[in-house]
Structure formats: C-alpha cells, structure tokens
Design a protein around this motif. Structure first.
Motif, PDB file in Angstrom:
ATOM      1  N   GLY A 271      36.828 -10.313  18.939  1.00 53.47           N
ATOM      2  CA  GLY A 271      38.038 -11.117  18.837  1.00 53.47           C
ATOM      3  C   GLY A 271      37.794 -12.560  18.446  1.00 53.47           C
ATOM      4  O   GLY A 271      38.745 -13.342  18.363  1.00 53.47           O
ATOM      5  N   GLY A 272      36.540 -12.931  18.195  1.00 55.63           N
ATOM      6  CA  GLY A 272      36.227 -14.291  17.785  1.00 55.63           C
ATOM      7  C   GLY A 272      36.251 -14.454  16.278  1.00 55.63           C
ATOM      8  O   GLY A 272      36.843 -13.639  15.548  1.00 55.63           O
ATOM      9  N   ARG A 273      35.610 -15.512  15.787  1.00 52.58           N
ATOM     10  CA  ARG A 273      35.571 -15.813  14.363  1.00 52.58           C
ATOM     11  C   ARG A 273      34.145 -16.172  13.959  1.00 52.58           C
ATOM     12  O   ARG A 273      33.394 -16.792  14.716  1.00 52.58           O
ATOM     13  N   ALA A 274      33.781 -15.779  12.740  1.00 49.01           N
ATOM     14  CA  ALA A 274      32.501 -16.161  12.156  1.00 49.01           C
ATOM     15  C   ALA A 274      32.688 -16.261  10.649  1.00 49.01           C
ATOM     16  O   ALA A 274      33.765 -15.952  10.122  1.00 49.01           O
ATOM     17  N   ALA A 275      31.649 -16.689   9.948  1.00 51.53           N
ATOM     18  CA  ALA A 275      31.756 -16.834   8.497  1.00 51.53           C
ATOM     19  C   ALA A 275      30.376 -16.749   7.872  1.00 51.53           C
ATOM     20  O   ALA A 275      29.356 -17.056   8.504  1.00 51.53           O
ATOM     21  N   ASP A 276      30.348 -16.317   6.610  1.00 49.12           N
ATOM     22  CA  ASP A 276      29.155 -16.401   5.784  1.00 49.12           C
ATOM     23  C   ASP A 276      29.309 -17.611   4.862  1.00 49.12           C
ATOM     24  O   ASP A 276      30.404 -17.865   4.347  1.00 49.12           O
ATOM     25  N   LEU A 277      28.226 -18.343   4.678  1.00 47.05           N
ATOM     26  CA  LEU A 277      28.260 -19.562   3.880  1.00 47.05           C
ATOM     27  C   LEU A 277      27.425 -19.394   2.614  1.00 47.05           C
ATOM     28  O   LEU A 277      26.340 -18.803   2.650  1.00 47.05           O
ATOM     29  N   LEU A 278      27.945 -19.913   1.522  1.00 51.26           N
ATOM     30  CA  LEU A 278      27.197 -20.019   0.279  1.00 51.26           C
ATOM     31  C   LEU A 278      27.123 -21.489  -0.093  1.00 51.26           C
ATOM     32  O   LEU A 278      28.159 -22.163  -0.221  1.00 51.26           O
ATOM     33  N   LEU A 279      25.910 -21.995  -0.236  1.00 47.48           N
ATOM     34  CA  LEU A 279      25.701 -23.379  -0.657  1.00 47.48           C
ATOM     35  C   LEU A 279      25.069 -23.344  -2.035  1.00 47.48           C
ATOM     36  O   LEU A 279      23.930 -22.870  -2.200  1.00 47.48           O
ATOM     37  N   ALA A 280      25.796 -23.803  -3.018  1.00 43.23           N
ATOM     38  CA  ALA A 280      25.346 -23.745  -4.401  1.00 43.23           C
ATOM     39  C   ALA A 280      25.332 -25.155  -4.983  1.00 43.23           C
ATOM     40  O   ALA A 280      26.381 -25.715  -5.305  1.00 43.23           O
ATOM     41  N   GLY A 281      24.147 -25.735  -5.081  1.00 40.62           N
ATOM     42  CA  GLY A 281      24.018 -27.065  -5.633  1.00 40.62           C
ATOM     43  C   GLY A 281      24.711 -28.131  -4.807  1.00 40.62           C
ATOM     44  O   GLY A 281      25.299 -29.075  -5.363  1.00 40.62           O
ATOM     45  N   VAL A 282      24.627 -28.020  -3.482  1.00 45.85           N
ATOM     46  CA  VAL A 282      25.267 -28.990  -2.593  1.00 45.85           C
ATOM     47  C   VAL A 282      24.391 -30.242  -2.523  1.00 45.85           C
ATOM     48  O   VAL A 282      23.235 -30.183  -2.084  1.00 45.85           O
ATOM     49  N   ARG A 283      24.927 -31.360  -2.938  1.00 47.07           N
ATOM     50  CA  ARG A 283      24.165 -32.621  -2.961  1.00 47.07           C
ATOM     51  C   ARG A 283      24.517 -33.471  -1.745  1.00 47.07           C
ATOM     52  O   ARG A 283      25.694 -33.678  -1.452  1.00 47.07           O
ATOM     53  N   LEU A 284      23.459 -33.948  -1.083  1.00 44.83           N
ATOM     54  CA  LEU A 284      23.625 -34.727   0.140  1.00 44.83           C
ATOM     55  C   LEU A 284      22.838 -36.024   0.043  1.00 44.83           C
ATOM     56  O   LEU A 284      21.755 -36.059  -0.562  1.00 44.83           O
TER      57      LEU A 284
END
Length: 384
Positions: free
Chosen positions: A205-218
């Motif tokens: 009953g909770g929440r989760a996610a898959d992340l895609l980081l494509a060329g993320v500049r920091l």
C-alpha cells in the motif's frame, strides 16, 4: 542495563501514539490517505512537523530536536501499530539520515529546517536492479564535467521518490562496479533536467519509483560528503533504516496479535468462543513469544544502530533483522490461519498489517542475506 524511558521519551511515545490513533483509527482512514496523489495526506505530514517528529533525529544546532535512536524507535513503533501511511522512513530516516551524517554545515543549514518544518522532502536512491542486496554494487556513473558532475544511470524501488523534492543519489565516481571505494553521494533536485521518475504502488500500500538519470548535470556543491568514500555512510543509513523498520514491525505485530486475540474471544463455533479451545490458546501464546523475541531484538538494533564501528553495528543489526523477519512471518501466518478466510480479505485490517509485515521481511535484505552477514562477521560482538 536500564530500559526505562525518560519523562521526555514517555511524553513522545504518548503523543505519537495518540496522534496516530486519532488520525488512523479505522482502516477507511488509512485507505483514504493512501489514495492521495502522493500516497499520504499532506495535512498529516504538516501535523507531524507541528509535533516535532520531522525534526526529531537532527541536532538542535541544525534546526532539529536532538533525538536519538530510542526516540526514533518509539515513533516508528507507534506509526507501525496504526499503519500510518507517511513517508517518514524514506524522507527522514534514510534521506535525512544521509544529510545528517554526511552533509556539510552549509548543506545542513539549508535543508534541515525545511525538512523539520515539512516544507521539503527527501528520498534515498541507492538500490539498483543488478545489485540485489549488495550495498557496494553501484553502476550509476558520476563523471567530472567542467566544474561539476554529470550523472547517468538508473535506480530502482526508491521509496516515496515521487513525493520528494530532493533525491539523495549514490553514484560511482571511481573504481569498478562492486568495489567498496569510489562511491559518492549527491543531492539531486527531483525536477532537474534529465531526471525521470516512474512511480508505482507497492504490495503493502506504499509508494516507490524507478529513476532514470540521463545526462543530469550538477554543481560541485551537490556532492554530499567526501568523494569516493560514501559507502560507510550508506551502510550506516541502511542499518539505521533496519532498526527503524524493526520497531515498526514490532508495532504491527503487537497490533495484529491483539486483533487476533479479540477475534478468538468473539468468534463462536460449536456454541462457544473459539478462544476456549486449548490448541488455539497455545497458538496465541506462540504468537506472543514470537512478538517478545522480536521486541527484544528491536531494542538491540536500536542500541547498536548509531554505533560508528561498522564491524560491531553490522552483525548486530542483521541479527535483529533475522529475528524480525522470522517473527513477522510466524505471527502473520498464524493470524491469517486463526482468523480463517476473513484474514485474507482486504476489507479487514489484519490483512493489511500482514501485507506490510511481508514487505518488511524483504526490505533492506531478506533472512538468508542477513544470516550470511552475521556469519561473515564471525557472529555477534562479544559472543563466545
């Protein structure tokens, strides 16, 4: 050893228990909160901030309330007992824990007050698809680019990532994929260009996610803690997470045991309450024994989770997780069997408690993983 609570800890326990009981007194209220767009009620989150719960683990000098592992345990046991659907584990214990342990004074000054006031939320993105439970298995790459970094890769099953404004992301800055050295942590804005969040509901009953980081500049100041040396921080954050869910599981098991006892006293068969049958009384006692074993080990995990000595902390927390997993499965299965068919229906509170216990059994590592971790360490610290 003195396990009595201080006056302040008793007040904390009472206030969190009262809040959770009032807000989530019925399953319908829990379900209504879960149906919110982010999987929890923002008003409830604001109320936790007013209670001081969101600032609990952070130092007073950073804008928190200076609580420790015992205070976290008390909070999680109360939240677990009432199935409170709030992202406290993801945002405060995991994401906030990384900030608390590795953040610079400037980073803590910027983010801790906002977290404590409920104006900002973190999520902790470390797990990857190929890694399973290997904490050092990080393939997401962070490369130097100009005066900052470029991140490319994926993370999976990131708890409450769709509710976070900032993601604490582990990345490989040096070395091979499974090497312990060469891992760094970064503060990544969730709305940064190149960040994709695929959210979904979880089994419990909770929440989760898959992340895609494509060329993320920091920028360079997005680095959280020293470069190439984040694994000890990650391991401690995850161990503190295990201690927190151990306390949550104790609250859940306590509530499920009580629910089962009430059912045995009221359900009638052959003209009498089924709780009058001795064999069912024995099974209820077995549930209580499993609960008390779990409670003892949850206390042990709480005592050890804040230790800076990983060789001492790791096997102790893993041993606690083994017992929590075994007790959760035993109590959950007994509760379903003693309830009969109603124990599996989603209209019944006990089924939701069992689902959450099942999820906790695999969260941060299943039983075989933690048994191997204890064995590799040569047993518990101080054991003969």
């Amino acid at each position: 050893m003195d396990f009595d609570l201080t006056d302040e800890q008793s007040l904390l326990k009472d206030s969190v228990s009262r809040w959770a009981s009032d807000r989530y007194a019925a399953l319908e209220r829990v379900e209504a909160a879960r149906r919110q767009p982010l999987g929890f009620d923002p008003e409830a989150w604001a109320e936790l901030a007013e209670l001081g719960l969101l600032g609990l683990p952070f130092a007073e000098g950073d804008g928190g309330f200076g609580g420790g592992p015992v205070e976290t345990m008390l909070a999680f046991e109360a939240l677990g007992r009432h199935l409170a659907p709030v992202p406290y584990l993801a945002g405060i214990v995991l994401g906030g824990g990384a900030l608390r342990l590795a953040g610079s004074p400037a980073q803590r000054a910027e983010h801790v007050p906002a977290l404590a006031e409920g104006r900002h939320r973190f999520a902790f993105a470390h797990g990857e698809r190929q890694a399973r439970y290997d904490r050092a298995d990080v393939a997401l790459a962070a490369r130097r680019e100009g005066g900052g970094y470029r991140l490319d890769g994926e993370k999976c099953v990131v708890l409450n990532a769709d509710a976070a404004q900032t993601l604490v992301v582990s990345a490989r800055t040096a070395g091979g994929r499974r090497e312990r050295e060469g891992i760094s942590l970064f503060l990544v804005p969730a709305d940064a260009p190149g960040v994709s969040v695929r959210a979904y509901p979880t089994h419990d009953g909770g929440r989760a996610a898959d992340l895609l980081l494509a060329g993320v500049r920091l920028p360079a100041d997005a680095l959280l803690g020293p470069a190439d040396a984040a694994l000890p921080v990650i391991e401690r954050v995850l161990d503190e997470g295990i201690a927190a869910v151990a306390a949550e599981a104790v609250g859940l098991m306590d509530a499920l045991h009580g629910l089962t006892l009430d059912y045995l006293k009221t359900r009638r068969q052959f003209g009498t309450a089924i709780g009058a049958f001795q064999v069912l009384q024995h099974r209820a006692v077995d549930m209580l024994m499993a609960l008390e074993q779990a409670r003892s080990m949850a206390l042990y995990a709480t005592m050890m989770a804040s230790s800076e000595d990983a060789a001492e902390r790791g096997p102790a927390v893993s041993a606690a997780k083994v017992q929590i997993n075994r007790s959760a499965r035993s109590i959950g299965q007994e509760a379903v069997q003693l309830h009969g068919g109603i124990g599996m229906t989603l209209e019944y509170l006990g089924a939701h408690q069992f689902r959450r216990l099942t999820a906790i059994e695999h969260l941060f590592g299943d039983t075989p993983y933690h048994l191997r971790r204890v064995s590799a360490a040569g047993g518990l610290p101080g054991a003969a």
